[in-house]
Enzyme design. Structure first.
Site, PDB file in Angstrom:
ATOM      1  NE  ARG A   1       2.245 -10.672  10.031  1.00 52.51           N
ATOM      2  CZ  ARG A   1       1.934  -9.889   8.998  1.00 52.51           C
ATOM      3  NH1 ARG A   1       2.456  -8.682   8.882  1.00 52.51           N
ATOM      4  NH2 ARG A   1       1.092 -10.295   8.090  1.00 52.51           N
TER       5      ARG A   1
ATOM      6  CG  HIS B   1       2.708 -11.689   3.354  1.00 52.63           C
ATOM      7  ND1 HIS B   1       2.841 -11.093   4.587  1.00 52.63           N
ATOM      8  CD2 HIS B   1       2.783 -10.690   2.451  1.00 52.63           C
ATOM      9  CE1 HIS B   1       3.011  -9.773   4.423  1.00 52.63           C
ATOM     10  NE2 HIS B   1       2.982  -9.520   3.140  1.00 52.63           N
TER      11      HIS B   1
ATOM     12  CD  GLU C   1      -1.283  -5.483   3.709  1.00 48.76           C
ATOM     13  OE1 GLU C   1      -1.164  -5.350   2.496  1.00 48.76           O
ATOM     14  OE2 GLU C   1      -0.684  -4.770   4.523  1.00 48.76           O
TER      15      GLU C   1
ATOM     16  CG  ASN D   1      -0.449  -5.189   8.072  1.00 46.86           C
ATOM     17  OD1 ASN D   1      -0.242  -5.628   9.208  1.00 46.86           O
ATOM     18  ND2 ASN D   1      -0.228  -5.897   6.984  1.00 46.86           N
TER      19      ASN D   1
ATOM     20  CE1 TYR E   1       3.842  -0.034   6.191  1.00 51.29           C
ATOM     21  CE2 TYR E   1       1.814  -1.280   5.900  1.00 51.29           C
ATOM     22  CZ  TYR E   1       3.178  -1.243   6.130  1.00 51.29           C
ATOM     23  OH  TYR E   1       3.877  -2.405   6.304  1.00 51.29           O
TER      24      TYR E   1
ATOM     25  CD  GLU F   1       2.866  -5.691   6.898  1.00 50.65           C
ATOM     26  OE1 GLU F   1       2.836  -4.712   6.132  1.00 50.65           O
ATOM     27  OE2 GLU F   1       2.663  -6.857   6.530  1.00 50.65           O
TER      28      GLU F   1
HETATM   29  C1  GCO Z   1       1.782  -4.882   2.469  1.00 54.29           C
HETATM   30  C2  GCO Z   1       2.514  -6.087   2.866  1.00 54.29           C
HETATM   31  C3  GCO Z   1       3.979  -5.882   2.937  1.00 54.29           C
HETATM   32  C4  GCO Z   1       4.536  -4.650   2.288  1.00 54.29           C
HETATM   33  C5  GCO Z   1       4.464  -3.466   3.208  1.00 54.29           C
HETATM   34  C6  GCO Z   1       4.972  -2.183   2.590  1.00 54.29           C
HETATM   35  O1  GCO Z   1       1.251  -4.201   3.299  1.00 54.29           O
HETATM   36  O2  GCO Z   1       1.741  -4.563   1.282  1.00 54.29           O
HETATM   37  O3  GCO Z   1       2.047  -6.707   3.986  1.00 54.29           O
HETATM   38  O4  GCO Z   1       4.371  -7.021   2.276  1.00 54.29           O
HETATM   39  O5  GCO Z   1       5.836  -4.830   1.929  1.00 54.29           O
HETATM   40  O6  GCO Z   1       3.159  -3.248   3.596  1.00 54.29           O
HETATM   41  O7  GCO Z   1       4.223  -1.838   1.467  1.00 54.29           O
END
Ligand code: GCO
Length: 449
Positions: free
Chosen positions: A82, A126, A171, A296, A298, A357
């Site tokens: 990607r 992005h 995002e 994405n 985290y 992500e």
């Molecule tokens: C985001 C972006 C990425 C970041 C990653 C880590 O989520 O902020 O897509 O560019 O680098 O997520 O923070």
């Protein structure tokens, strides 16, 4: 065999095992071959905006080293990659006229990937908006949505014969909130109404570009990537459930509801104190059927209601911090399964998912030319297992893209945070594979065997 290895049987042979990156974070070469400036060039060069004043001028020098980097991907064994296209490389001032040399770069990258049997998936936005468009109001200006659709159409006409999967935006929450409300990201605006308007125009641009790309290339598979973070109430009391609901609107539903229900959540004004724009017909356009939703993931949040004498939002964040990454983000893999299962049940119109992500920053140490990043391996393993757990519950997930192939420019945090499974020495541009790289390679091999 580890628990995860036992679960690999759940991943279909067509599953996309990938790594992800974005243009400004890796490419460098910001003035080369006619690239125009973006809002991130200006922002990162403005004193006080990034850690140590760092910027993406050189980054990982991927613009010149893409071929070496693609060889690394080949060695890793990923099936997909990607990447994002830098809009100002294609249209240095945002629109007319097209920069053939800028397009040439992505043309070479795509061909090199394909010659190594790696399938590209492209993100169109992005975060690197052409600066010239910001000077005309950027995402605050409705016209930007139409300009974006023209750019998207150009890209699909140029690469759509070889690239079949397209992500309109990465995002939009970050674009709208970090860029226009908190001001932590470019363009650094701090205004609630501008933020909510920008979100609306980004959503509109997503829909207009989806329609334009489909009209140009009928076999294009199109989606959008949202950063989503599920919210748990501290306990089932009514006030804490209400707090969780508000936080869910802020984190997730602000974008999910327009995309998959054609309306904004009614709590949005409670959070921002302002209303989103009302433009007849927009909401129906925004609710375009999509081929996939990029997610994405985290971390997740546990929240409680604020004290009674305070406004209902912001809520109180009480997420346990016993296990955190170098970003300070709590590690909550089960939040990913919860998110995926909940989305499936809450949005009947939702398309299949791609995890676009997932990954973690840790304080890596180079010892004798090696990086033993066991915490990252654990993070990744736990999260891929969470994907498998959601699959068992019937969720359709088509791919997993690890963020990121290599350490790169982490926006306002500069180069201080390393998310890669390949270490980058920024003085020499030497790449060193970390233990997590070897681990992911082994996992992909097993999954595909
Ligand atoms: C985001 C972006 C990425 C970041 C990653 C880590 O989520 O902020 O897509 O560019 O680098 O997520 O923070």
């Amino acid at each position: 065999m580890t628990n995860l290895e036992k679960k690999l049987i759940l991943f279909p042979p067509t599953f996309q095992w990938g790594v992800a990156s974005s243009a400004y974070q890796v490419e460098g070469a910001v003035t080369e071959d006619g690239r125009g400036p973006s809002i991130w060039d200006l922002f990162s060069h403005t004193p006080g905006k990034t850690v140590l004043g760092e910027n993406g001028n050189i980054a990982c020098d991927h613009y010149h080293r893409y071929s070496e980097d693609i060889s690394l991907m080949k060695n890793l064994g990923v099936t997909h990659y990607r990447l994002s296209v830098s809009w100002p490389r294609i249209f240095p001032t945002g629109r007319q006229k097209m920069n053939v040399k800028g397009l040439g770069f992505y043309d070479r990258v795509v061909d090199t990937l394909l010659s190594h049997n790696i399938t590209p998936i492209i993100t169109l936005y992005h975060w690197d908006l052409p600066l010239a468009l910001q000077e005309q109001g950027g995402w605050q200006n409705r016209d930007t949505a139409y300009t974006f659709a023209d750019y998207a159409e150009t890209m699909v006409s140029a690469l759509g014969d070889r690239v079949k999967q397209w992500i309109t935006h990465n995002e939009p929450w970050c674009t709208a909130y970090l860029g226009h409300f908190s001001g932590e990201h470019a363009p650094g605006i701090k205004n609630a109404q501008v933020s909510v308007d920008a979100a609306h125009h980004v959503l509109l641009s997503h829909a207009l570009s989806t329609m334009a790309m489909r009209a140009t290339q009928s076999d294009a598979k199109i989606g959008i990537t949202l950063n989503l973070s599920p919210v748990y109430p501290k306990d089932p009391s009514q006030e804490n459930q209400k707090a969780a609901r508000l936080q869910d609107v802020f984190n997730n539903r602000w974008f999910l509801d327009p995309l998959f229900k054609g309306e904004y959540p009614e709590e949005l004004p409670t959070i921002f104190g302002v209303n989103p724009p009302e433009n007849a017909g927009d909401m129906e356009i925004i609710r375009q059927p999509l081929d996939f939703l990029g997610i994405n993931y985290y971390s997740a949040q546990v929240v409680a209601a604020p004290p009674r004498d305070q406004e209902p939002w912001p809520v109180v964040n009480i997420t346990p911090k016993d296990r955190v990454t170098a970003m300070g983000w709590p590690v909550i893999p089960e939040g990913l399964s919860k998110l995926l299962v909940d989305l499936y049940t809450q949005y009947p119109e939702i398309p299949p998912f791609i995890i676009t992500e997932n990954g973690a920053a840790y304080e890596d140490v180079v010892e004798d030319g090696k990086i033993h990043d066991t915490e990252r391996i654990l993070y990744l393993s736990d999260h891929i297992e969470a994907v498998a757990d959601a699959m068992v519950q019937g969720v359709n997930i088509q791919g997993y893209y690890l963020w990121s192939l290599m350490d790169n420019f982490e926006w306002a945090l500069g180069y201080s945070k390393r998310f890669g499974i390949v270490h980058v020495n920024y003085s020499t541009q030497e790449r060193i594979v970390k233990d997590s790289f070897l681990w992911y390679r082994h996992l992909i091999r097993k999954a595909l065997s």
